[in-house]
Design a protein around this motif. Structure first.
Motif, PDB file in Angstrom:
ATOM      1  N   LYS A 104       0.905  -1.200  -0.133  1.00 58.29           N
ATOM      2  CA  LYS A 104       0.067   0.042  -0.004  1.00 58.29           C
ATOM      3  C   LYS A 104       0.940   1.436  -0.153  1.00 58.29           C
ATOM      4  O   LYS A 104       2.038   1.147   0.442  1.00 58.29           O
ATOM      5  CB  LYS A 104      -0.930   0.164   1.185  1.00 58.29           C
ATOM      6  CG  LYS A 104      -1.946  -1.021   1.313  1.00 58.29           C
ATOM      7  CD  LYS A 104      -3.033  -0.858   2.247  1.00 58.29           C
ATOM      8  CE  LYS A 104      -4.288  -1.661   2.269  1.00 58.29           C
ATOM      9  NZ  LYS A 104      -5.257  -1.330   3.036  1.00 58.29           N
ATOM     10  N   LEU A 124     -12.577   2.195 -11.275  1.00 56.58           N
ATOM     11  CA  LEU A 124     -11.488   2.028 -10.400  1.00 56.58           C
ATOM     12  C   LEU A 124     -10.854   0.503 -10.477  1.00 56.58           C
ATOM     13  O   LEU A 124      -9.939   0.202  -9.899  1.00 56.58           O
ATOM     14  CB  LEU A 124     -11.546   2.190  -8.940  1.00 56.58           C
ATOM     15  CG  LEU A 124     -11.754   3.844  -8.610  1.00 56.58           C
ATOM     16  CD1 LEU A 124     -12.293   4.004  -7.306  1.00 56.58           C
ATOM     17  CD2 LEU A 124     -10.709   4.609  -8.957  1.00 56.58           C
ATOM     18  N   ALA A 134     -16.771   1.149  -9.136  1.00 56.83           N
ATOM     19  CA  ALA A 134     -16.107   0.029  -9.209  1.00 56.83           C
ATOM     20  C   ALA A 134     -15.337  -0.209 -10.439  1.00 56.83           C
ATOM     21  O   ALA A 134     -14.247  -0.673 -10.651  1.00 56.83           O
ATOM     22  CB  ALA A 134     -16.814  -1.072  -8.737  1.00 56.83           C
ATOM     23  N   LEU A 187     -12.313  -2.197  -9.785  1.00 58.89           N
ATOM     24  CA  LEU A 187     -12.320  -3.142  -8.418  1.00 58.89           C
ATOM     25  C   LEU A 187     -13.783  -4.060  -8.551  1.00 58.89           C
ATOM     26  O   LEU A 187     -14.570  -3.630  -9.596  1.00 58.89           O
ATOM     27  CB  LEU A 187     -12.587  -2.136  -7.257  1.00 58.89           C
ATOM     28  CG  LEU A 187     -11.397  -1.341  -6.732  1.00 58.89           C
ATOM     29  CD1 LEU A 187     -12.133  -0.306  -5.778  1.00 58.89           C
ATOM     30  CD2 LEU A 187     -10.487  -2.389  -5.929  1.00 58.89           C
ATOM     31  N   ALA A 201     -18.124   0.131  -2.776  1.00 56.51           N
ATOM     32  CA  ALA A 201     -17.884   0.830  -4.080  1.00 56.51           C
ATOM     33  C   ALA A 201     -19.118   0.294  -4.703  1.00 56.51           C
ATOM     34  O   ALA A 201     -19.777  -0.633  -5.008  1.00 56.51           O
ATOM     35  CB  ALA A 201     -16.589   0.361  -4.790  1.00 56.51           C
ATOM     36  N   ASP A 231      -7.806  -0.733  -1.108  1.00 60.21           N
ATOM     37  CA  ASP A 231      -6.901  -1.702  -1.099  1.00 60.21           C
ATOM     38  C   ASP A 231      -5.317  -1.337  -1.390  1.00 60.21           C
ATOM     39  O   ASP A 231      -4.350  -1.975  -1.650  1.00 60.21           O
ATOM     40  CB  ASP A 231      -7.322  -2.893  -2.064  1.00 60.21           C
ATOM     41  CG  ASP A 231      -7.243  -2.462  -3.283  1.00 60.21           C
ATOM     42  OD1 ASP A 231      -7.460  -1.055  -3.587  1.00 60.21           O
ATOM     43  OD2 ASP A 231      -7.168  -3.237  -4.374  1.00 60.21           O
ATOM     44  N   ARG A 232      -4.980   0.146  -1.595  1.00 59.07           N
ATOM     45  CA  ARG A 232      -3.872   0.390  -2.313  1.00 59.07           C
ATOM     46  C   ARG A 232      -3.399   1.607  -1.325  1.00 59.07           C
ATOM     47  O   ARG A 232      -2.096   2.098  -1.506  1.00 59.07           O
ATOM     48  CB  ARG A 232      -4.066   1.049  -3.580  1.00 59.07           C
ATOM     49  CG  ARG A 232      -4.428   0.087  -4.758  1.00 59.07           C
ATOM     50  CD  ARG A 232      -2.907  -0.962  -4.672  1.00 59.07           C
ATOM     51  NE  ARG A 232      -3.109  -1.886  -5.725  1.00 59.07           N
ATOM     52  CZ  ARG A 232      -3.602  -3.244  -5.687  1.00 59.07           C
ATOM     53  NH1 ARG A 232      -3.889  -3.471  -4.452  1.00 59.07           N
ATOM     54  NH2 ARG A 232      -3.435  -3.870  -6.536  1.00 59.07           N
ATOM     55  N   ARG A 289      -9.051   4.076  -3.532  1.00 58.31           N
ATOM     56  CA  ARG A 289      -9.117   2.504  -3.266  1.00 58.31           C
ATOM     57  C   ARG A 289      -8.330   2.353  -1.764  1.00 58.31           C
ATOM     58  O   ARG A 289      -7.244   2.463  -1.628  1.00 58.31           O
ATOM     59  CB  ARG A 289      -7.958   1.955  -4.469  1.00 58.31           C
ATOM     60  CG  ARG A 289      -8.828   1.869  -5.770  1.00 58.31           C
ATOM     61  CD  ARG A 289      -8.055   1.387  -6.917  1.00 58.31           C
ATOM     62  NE  ARG A 289      -7.798  -0.336  -6.626  1.00 58.31           N
ATOM     63  CZ  ARG A 289      -7.378  -1.039  -7.400  1.00 58.31           C
ATOM     64  NH1 ARG A 289      -7.357  -0.552  -8.859  1.00 58.31           N
ATOM     65  NH2 ARG A 289      -6.961  -2.403  -7.101  1.00 58.31           N
ATOM     66  N   SER A 330      -7.945   6.555  -7.601  1.00 59.30           N
ATOM     67  CA  SER A 330      -8.997   7.555  -6.933  1.00 59.30           C
ATOM     68  C   SER A 330      -9.678   8.246  -7.944  1.00 59.30           C
ATOM     69  O   SER A 330      -9.233   8.448  -9.314  1.00 59.30           O
ATOM     70  CB  SER A 330      -8.473   8.780  -5.892  1.00 59.30           C
ATOM     71  OG  SER A 330      -7.803   9.838  -6.577  1.00 59.30           O
ATOM     72  N   LEU A 386     -14.080   1.367  -0.453  1.00 60.77           N
ATOM     73  CA  LEU A 386     -13.439   2.383  -0.735  1.00 60.77           C
ATOM     74  C   LEU A 386     -13.424   3.394   0.368  1.00 60.77           C
ATOM     75  O   LEU A 386     -14.085   3.389   1.348  1.00 60.77           O
ATOM     76  CB  LEU A 386     -14.429   3.273  -1.654  1.00 60.77           C
ATOM     77  CG  LEU A 386     -14.316   2.663  -3.192  1.00 60.77           C
ATOM     78  CD1 LEU A 386     -15.425   3.450  -4.047  1.00 60.77           C
ATOM     79  CD2 LEU A 386     -13.305   2.407  -4.021  1.00 60.77           C
ATOM     80  N   ARG A 431     -13.107   9.487  -3.991  1.00 56.79           N
ATOM     81  CA  ARG A 431     -13.233   7.938  -3.645  1.00 56.79           C
ATOM     82  C   ARG A 431     -11.825   7.494  -4.267  1.00 56.79           C
ATOM     83  O   ARG A 431     -11.428   7.269  -5.049  1.00 56.79           O
ATOM     84  CB  ARG A 431     -14.166   7.363  -4.737  1.00 56.79           C
ATOM     85  CG  ARG A 431     -15.750   7.704  -4.417  1.00 56.79           C
ATOM     86  CD  ARG A 431     -16.536   7.267  -5.429  1.00 56.79           C
ATOM     87  NE  ARG A 431     -17.998   7.302  -5.171  1.00 56.79           N
ATOM     88  CZ  ARG A 431     -18.811   8.547  -5.110  1.00 56.79           C
ATOM     89  NH1 ARG A 431     -18.404   9.495  -5.405  1.00 56.79           N
ATOM     90  NH2 ARG A 431     -20.001   8.497  -4.625  1.00 56.79           N
TER      91      ARG A 431
END
Length: 246
Positions: A81, A200, A197, A202, A192, A233-234, A231, A144, A208, A229
């Motif tokens: 991340k 992005l 989604a 996803l 999301a 997970d990042r 992510r 984002s 999000l 918005r």
């Protein structure tokens, strides 16, 4: 009065596995395990737990997409991340200085301000504002989806600049002739929606980070309202807090 003693309760296996996963997740985000995670026996000894608990913890991290595991190849970090600080008012390009940040401008136009936007920017209801929507990439990764409302005088001048390669904050300072002062923000996790989604990249319903940020100039005038918005997970949001007197 007699002292009341509360007997310690045993920690359930699922709770212990979650504790192990939390520590491992933090260590991974800190850059540990570049050569791969230790084996189950070593982790079990380090955390003083059974190998079954280690397996549950690793399975949780694998479900998050943080690690990948395979026979004869061991356990390795699948993704790292990016740290995003909450202590300083910076744009995305300023935050990730030295890395490639680019913008896909999806909308840029003058519109009538929705009532809540006009109120936050201290404008009359229905006053014009400049609306900009950008899909922001870090390298090849969509990071984002940013929706920005700018006060009309500054926003009109912003539109004269290439937004694909510029952060808005330096442009606002250049146009206004004064530095940004402060920002109020709210951060929450949201699922999301299908459209976001897809944009992005996803799975639908993925988490999000929704950041609402109202930014003012040094003189206190609000000029920039953003709904971002990001992510989850990042990105890891980080900051330093100081204890104040309650």
């Amino acid at each position: 009065m007699a002292e009341v003693r509360i007997a310690p309760q045993p920690i359930r296996r699922a709770d212990r596995a979650r504790q192990v996963a939390d520590v491992l997740r933090h260590q991974i985000h800190g850059g540990a395990y570049g050569d791969g995670l230790p084996g189950e026996p070593e982790l079990a000894a380090e955390f003083v737990v059974s190998r079954n608990i280690i397996r549950e913890a690793l399975a949780a991290l694998q479900d998050e997409g943080l690690i990948h595991r395979g026979p004869r190849v061991g356990t390795h970090v699948a993704q790292h991340k990016f740290d995003h600080g909450l202590d300083v008012l910076l744009g995305l390009q300023e935050t990730f200085d030295g890395q490639e940040v680019r913008n896909e401008v999806r909308a840029a136009a003058t519109i009538s301000a929705p009532p809540s936007v006009a109120r936050r920017l201290l404008l009359e209801p229905g006053a014009p504002v400049v609306f900009i929507e950008r899909l922001r990439y870090l390298g090849d990764l969509p990071l984002s989806l940013d929706q920005t409302y700018l006060v009309p005088d500054i926003g009109a001048a912003v539109l004269a600049h290439p937004l694909e390669t510029n952060d808005l904050f330096p442009l606002i300072e250049q146009i206004s002739g004064q530095p940004l002062g402060a920002a109020s923000l709210a951060l929450e996790a949201i699922p999301a929606d299908r459209h976001s989604a897809t944009i992005l990249q996803l799975p639908g319903g993925a988490a999000l980070l929704m950041l609402e940020r109202l930014t003012t100039l040094a003189d206190g005038r609000p000029v920039d309202l953003e709904y971002i918005r990001m992510r989850g997970d990042r990105v890891t949001m980080r900051g330093n807090l100081t204890r104040s007197t309650p």
